[in-house]
Design a protein around this motif. Structure first.
Motif: not given
Length: 133
Positions: A76-80, A84-87, A94-97
């Protein structure tokens, strides 16, 4: 014979009541899922606006964490985060992402989905998942 008839009547009554409860539960879940779908769609829409993007990002992550059961929270966290990144919202992400390239994050997501699919459906032929390779 009388006891058998009573047991059958109790079983029939129980089955009827259980079916009514399950129908109510199904209707409730359908309503909740429809609401979650509408909230997610609206959240993705406001992800594109500078004034709301940061709040939408937080809401989307919280939403994905609430939708997935405990044992699938990582997915769930990965998909969230991927959503976000795709949009590409007009706010700080978040720089970690950002440390993981998108293709690797997608790969991790697919591997996780394959693992869950084979775990939840033991009869699933692993060859049917080869399309994800």
């Amino acid at each position: 014979e009388g006891i058998r008839t009573n047991v059958q009547e109790l079983k029939t009554d129980f089955n009827h009541k259980f079916n009514v409860i399950m129908s109510c539960l199904d209707a409730g879940i359908a309503h909740i899922m429809h609401s979650i779908s509408r909230i997610a769609s609206a959240t993705i829409l406001i992800l594109t606006y500078p004034l709301t993007a940061a709040h939408a990002t937080d809401l989307l992550i919280k939403l994905t964490l609430k939708v997935f059961p405990y044992e699938f929270k990582e997915l769930g966290h990965l998909l969230g985060r991927l959503t976000v990144r795709l949009h590409n919202p007009p706010c700080a992400i978040n720089l970690d992402w950002l440390g993981e390239p998108l293709d690797k994050a997608f790969g991790r997501c697919i591997v996780r989905l394959k693992y869950i699919a084979t775990r939840l459906t033991p009869s699933l032929d692993p060859k049917s998942l080869e399309i994800f390779n």
